[in-house]
Design a protein around this motif. Structure first.
Motif, PDB file in Angstrom:
ATOM      1  N   SER A 192       4.897   1.643   3.021  1.00  0.00           N
ATOM      2  CA  SER A 192       6.039   1.468   2.125  1.00  0.00           C
ATOM      3  C   SER A 192       5.608   1.606   0.673  1.00  0.00           C
ATOM      4  N   GLY A 193       4.391   1.111   0.381  1.00  0.00           N
ATOM      5  CA  GLY A 193       3.871   1.262  -0.978  1.00  0.00           C
ATOM      6  C   GLY A 193       3.602   2.710  -1.331  1.00  0.00           C
ATOM      7  N   LEU A 194       3.057   3.469  -0.354  1.00  0.00           N
ATOM      8  CA  LEU A 194       2.817   4.901  -0.584  1.00  0.00           C
ATOM      9  C   LEU A 194       4.133   5.640  -0.838  1.00  0.00           C
ATOM     10  N   GLN A 195       5.143   5.326  -0.017  1.00  0.00           N
ATOM     11  CA  GLN A 195       6.433   6.003  -0.170  1.00  0.00           C
ATOM     12  C   GLN A 195       7.072   5.664  -1.523  1.00  0.00           C
ATOM     13  N   ALA A 196       6.982   4.388  -1.917  1.00  0.00           N
ATOM     14  CA  ALA A 196       7.553   3.989  -3.201  1.00  0.00           C
ATOM     15  C   ALA A 196       6.808   4.647  -4.356  1.00  0.00           C
ATOM     16  N   ALA A 197       5.460   4.651  -4.277  1.00  0.00           N
ATOM     17  CA  ALA A 197       4.663   5.278  -5.329  1.00  0.00           C
ATOM     18  C   ALA A 197       4.922   6.777  -5.387  1.00  0.00           C
ATOM     19  N   SER A 198       5.116   7.401  -4.211  1.00  0.00           N
ATOM     20  CA  SER A 198       5.408   8.839  -4.172  1.00  0.00           C
ATOM     21  C   SER A 198       6.752   9.136  -4.840  1.00  0.00           C
ATOM     22  N   THR A 199       7.748   8.271  -4.573  1.00  0.00           N
ATOM     23  CA  THR A 199       9.059   8.447  -5.223  1.00  0.00           C
ATOM     24  C   THR A 199       8.943   8.267  -6.729  1.00  0.00           C
ATOM     25  N   ASP A 200       8.143   7.274  -7.131  1.00  0.00           N
ATOM     26  CA  ASP A 200       7.930   7.038  -8.561  1.00  0.00           C
ATOM     27  C   ASP A 200       7.293   8.250  -9.212  1.00  0.00           C
ATOM     28  N   ILE A 238      -0.043   7.710 -14.867  1.00  0.00           N
ATOM     29  CA  ILE A 238      -1.356   7.171 -14.497  1.00  0.00           C
ATOM     30  C   ILE A 238      -1.193   5.900 -13.664  1.00  0.00           C
ATOM     31  N   VAL A 239      -0.272   5.034 -14.082  1.00  0.00           N
ATOM     32  CA  VAL A 239      -0.029   3.784 -13.359  1.00  0.00           C
ATOM     33  C   VAL A 239       0.475   4.074 -11.948  1.00  0.00           C
ATOM     34  N   ALA A 240       1.418   5.041 -11.839  1.00  0.00           N
ATOM     35  CA  ALA A 240       1.950   5.390 -10.521  1.00  0.00           C
ATOM     36  C   ALA A 240       0.869   5.994  -9.630  1.00  0.00           C
ATOM     37  N   GLN A 241      -0.015   6.790 -10.239  1.00  0.00           N
ATOM     38  CA  GLN A 241      -1.129   7.376  -9.467  1.00  0.00           C
ATOM     39  C   GLN A 241      -2.059   6.287  -8.948  1.00  0.00           C
ATOM     40  N   GLN A 242      -2.347   5.299  -9.779  1.00  0.00           N
ATOM     41  CA  GLN A 242      -3.210   4.203  -9.352  1.00  0.00           C
ATOM     42  C   GLN A 242      -2.566   3.407  -8.226  1.00  0.00           C
ATOM     43  N   ALA A 243      -1.234   3.195  -8.341  1.00  0.00           N
ATOM     44  CA  ALA A 243      -0.531   2.481  -7.276  1.00  0.00           C
ATOM     45  C   ALA A 243      -0.607   3.254  -5.963  1.00  0.00           C
ATOM     46  N   TYR A 244      -0.471   4.559  -6.030  1.00  0.00           N
ATOM     47  CA  TYR A 244      -0.561   5.388  -4.820  1.00  0.00           C
ATOM     48  C   TYR A 244      -1.962   5.289  -4.218  1.00  0.00           C
ATOM     49  N   GLN A 245      -2.971   5.409  -5.086  1.00  0.00           N
ATOM     50  CA  GLN A 245      -4.352   5.332  -4.591  1.00  0.00           C
ATOM     51  C   GLN A 245      -4.652   3.960  -4.003  1.00  0.00           C
ATOM     52  N   ALA A 246      -4.130   2.894  -4.610  1.00  0.00           N
ATOM     53  CA  ALA A 246      -4.380   1.544  -4.106  1.00  0.00           C
ATOM     54  C   ALA A 246      -3.757   1.350  -2.730  1.00  0.00           C
ATOM     55  N   ASN A 247      -2.546   1.865  -2.549  1.00  0.00           N
ATOM     56  CA  ASN A 247      -1.904   1.743  -1.240  1.00  0.00           C
ATOM     57  C   ASN A 247      -2.629   2.580  -0.192  1.00  0.00           C
ATOM     58  N   ALA A 248      -3.132   3.723  -0.616  1.00  0.00           N
ATOM     59  CA  ALA A 248      -3.929   4.534   0.309  1.00  0.00           C
ATOM     60  C   ALA A 248      -5.207   3.795   0.689  1.00  0.00           C
ATOM     61  N   GLN A 249      -5.771   3.083  -0.266  1.00  0.00           N
ATOM     62  CA  GLN A 249      -6.976   2.300   0.020  1.00  0.00           C
ATOM     63  C   GLN A 249      -6.668   1.179   1.011  1.00  0.00           C
ATOM     64  N   THR A 250      -5.485   0.582   0.942  1.00  0.00           N
ATOM     65  CA  THR A 250      -5.083  -0.449   1.894  1.00  0.00           C
ATOM     66  C   THR A 250      -5.076   0.111   3.314  1.00  0.00           C
ATOM     67  N   ILE A 251      -4.518   1.324   3.459  1.00  0.00           N
ATOM     68  CA  ILE A 251      -4.497   1.969   4.776  1.00  0.00           C
ATOM     69  C   ILE A 251      -5.920   2.258   5.252  1.00  0.00           C
ATOM     70  N   LYS A 252      -6.748   2.724   4.330  1.00  0.00           N
ATOM     71  CA  LYS A 252      -8.145   3.029   4.699  1.00  0.00           C
ATOM     72  C   LYS A 252      -8.875   1.762   5.155  1.00  0.00           C
ATOM     73  N   THR A 253      -8.662   0.670   4.464  1.00  0.00           N
ATOM     74  CA  THR A 253      -9.316  -0.597   4.822  1.00  0.00           C
ATOM     75  C   THR A 253      -8.807  -1.116   6.154  1.00  0.00           C
ATOM     76  N   GLN A 254      -7.486  -1.053   6.351  1.00  0.00           N
ATOM     77  CA  GLN A 254      -6.922  -1.505   7.622  1.00  0.00           C
ATOM     78  C   GLN A 254      -7.425  -0.655   8.772  1.00  0.00           C
ATOM     79  N   ASN A 255      -7.596   0.643   8.538  1.00  0.00           N
ATOM     80  CA  ASN A 255      -8.123   1.531   9.572  1.00  0.00           C
ATOM     81  C   ASN A 255      -9.549   1.139   9.942  1.00  0.00           C
ATOM     82  N   ALA A 256     -10.356   0.764   8.927  1.00  0.00           N
ATOM     83  CA  ALA A 256     -11.735   0.326   9.221  1.00  0.00           C
ATOM     84  C   ALA A 256     -11.735  -0.951  10.053  1.00  0.00           C
ATOM     85  N   VAL A 257     -10.786  -1.860   9.752  1.00  0.00           N
ATOM     86  CA  VAL A 257     -10.684  -3.104  10.525  1.00  0.00           C
ATOM     87  C   VAL A 257     -10.320  -2.810  11.972  1.00  0.00           C
ATOM     88  N   VAL A 258      -9.371  -1.886  12.163  1.00  0.00           N
ATOM     89  CA  VAL A 258      -8.972  -1.519  13.535  1.00  0.00           C
ATOM     90  C   VAL A 258     -10.128  -0.881  14.286  1.00  0.00           C
TER      91      VAL A 258
END
Length: 412
Positions: free
Chosen positions: A9-17, A386-406
């Motif tokens: 949801s964060g990625l989608q919101a950041a993408s819309t932004d 720049i702020v929107a790009q950072q938000a997108y990257q941060a949400n992508a990092q959340t997915i990457k971290t969750q994937n490592a946990v799985v």
């Protein structure tokens, strides 16, 4: 697995932004464009009203609540084109685009082959029509007539004179062929119904000197271009009586004619008014001269005043109103739907349109020869990017971290 959906949801919101910001930047040079921003809202799985929150309530991400346009004023840029019009304040131009009523802030107008005022997309500018220089009150497409302004026969002439009180009285009547029979004369141009300029000369003779009660002056006239002898018609205009303070104290008008013109124009009677004339100890002179007649005029230019009146200027020095640009406002501008081409359309959320004269009823004024620039702030937009790009990257990092946990879980 909920963390994936939260980050998604964060990625989608950041993408819309990012998309909204990119659209703003792309339209930084679009005349009349209004920037937008994406407004977010948090989301919770238990969102029922009046329910008791659970301890340690965790959200399930974010959502784009609305894309809100910012209807702040853009900078006014002069262009030199008299048909370019900028709105300074609230309101929209009403346009007819392919039969549909739309609204715009883009005031880049031109005249099409039929004389109608249109924008670059072919939308027709609506306003109040004028008939023979008078606004009719009827709404419709604004038309710019290229036709010549028909002539108007002179029916009235106002002359403000000073007749020298130190002049020498002359006895006998005024003879227009004998300069010794009058003290002063002046010539004005008048027009017949065909627009032919003719010369009207008025003559002034002091018949009595100062006597404590003011001077008396006789007046006469001659007009050229008539069917009279040698093409001249002449006659008496009357008497001007002045007070001891040099003001006109009696009848201050006379009448020329009826005059029959040699070129076949309609016969004319011209009223001559001397109101405001004086009888001071100063040189004979014409102070003011105004006539209501003019010859034929060709269109030489256009101008638009702050109230939206469209004036045509003609080669004979006259001007005439051709129509008036009106503006429309809405109770809620953010309720308008943007359909592209710098157009908005009315929706239920916007409320009913309210049309009026620029400068009235909470409507802005117009500036001719200028356009309203986009209200996009490029510097702020780039920072927001720049702020929107950072938000997108941060949400992508959340997915990457969750994937490592799985992956760690699956390797057990």
């Amino acid at each position: 697995m909920g963390s994936f959906n939260t980050a998604l949801s964060g990625l989608q919101a950041a993408s819309t932004d990012l998309q909204v910001l990119g659209n703003n930047i792309a339209n930084a040079n679009t005349v009349g464009f209004k920037s937008s921003n994406a407004q977010f809202a948090d989301a919770y799985a238990t969102a029922m009203a009046n329910s008791t929150p659970t301890a340690g309530q965790v959200g399930i991400g974010t959502q784009v609540q609305t894309i809100a346009q910012q209807f702040t004023q853009g900078n006014i840029q002069t262009t030199g084109n008299p048909l370019d019009v900028a709105i300074n304040g609230n309101g929209f131009f009403q346009m007819n685009y392919n039969g549909a009523t739309v609204y715009s802030r883009n005031g880049q107008f031109q005249i099409n082959s039929s004389g109608t005022v249109v924008d670059g997309a072919g939308g027709v500018l609506m306003g109040t029509q004028a008939v023979n220089g008078k606004l009719t009150g009827a709404q419709g497409p604004l038309q710019i007539s290229q036709n010549a302004l028909p002539p108007q026969a002179t029916s009235g002439l106002s002359l403000g004179l000073n007749l020298n009180s130190a002049s020498t009285p002359i006895s006998g009547g005024i003879d227009i062929n004998n300069p010794a029979s009058y003290n002063y004369s002046t010539t004005s141009t008048v027009y017949d119904s065909l627009g032919t300029p003719q010369l009207l000369t008025t003559y002034y003779q002091l018949s009595s000197g100062a006597s404590g009660s003011g001077e008396t002056w006789n007046t006469a006239y001659s007009v050229t271009g008539t069917t009279g002898a040698s093409g001249i018609t002449s006659g008496a205009l009357g008497t001007l009586q002045f007070s001891s303070t040099g003001q006109v104290s009696g009848t201050s008008s006379g009448s020329v004619g009826p005059v029959t013109w040699a070129d076949g124009a309609s016969a004319s009677t011209i009223g001559v008014n001397f109101s405001g004339s004086t009888n001071y100890n100063a040189g004979n002179a014409v102070i003011t001269a105004n006539s209501n007649g003019y010859g034929v005029g060709q269109l030489s230019g256009l101008s638009i005043d702050p109230s939206g009146n469209v004036f045509a200027r003609y080669s004979n020095g006259e001007s005439q109103v051709l129509g008036q640009i009106t503006l429309t406002r809405f109770p809620d501008n953010n309720g308008l739907q943007n359909i592209g081409n710098n157009y908005w359309v009315q929706t239920y959320a916007s409320g009913q349109p309210l049309t009026g004269t620029p400068g009235n009823t909470n409507l802005g004024v117009l500036q001719s020869g200028a356009v309203e620039q986009s209200n996009v702030d490029l510097s702020q937009s780039l920072v927001n990017l720049i702020v929107a790009q950072q938000a997108y990257q941060a949400n992508a990092q959340t997915i990457k971290t969750q994937n490592a946990v799985v992956q760690t879980l699956l390797s057990l």
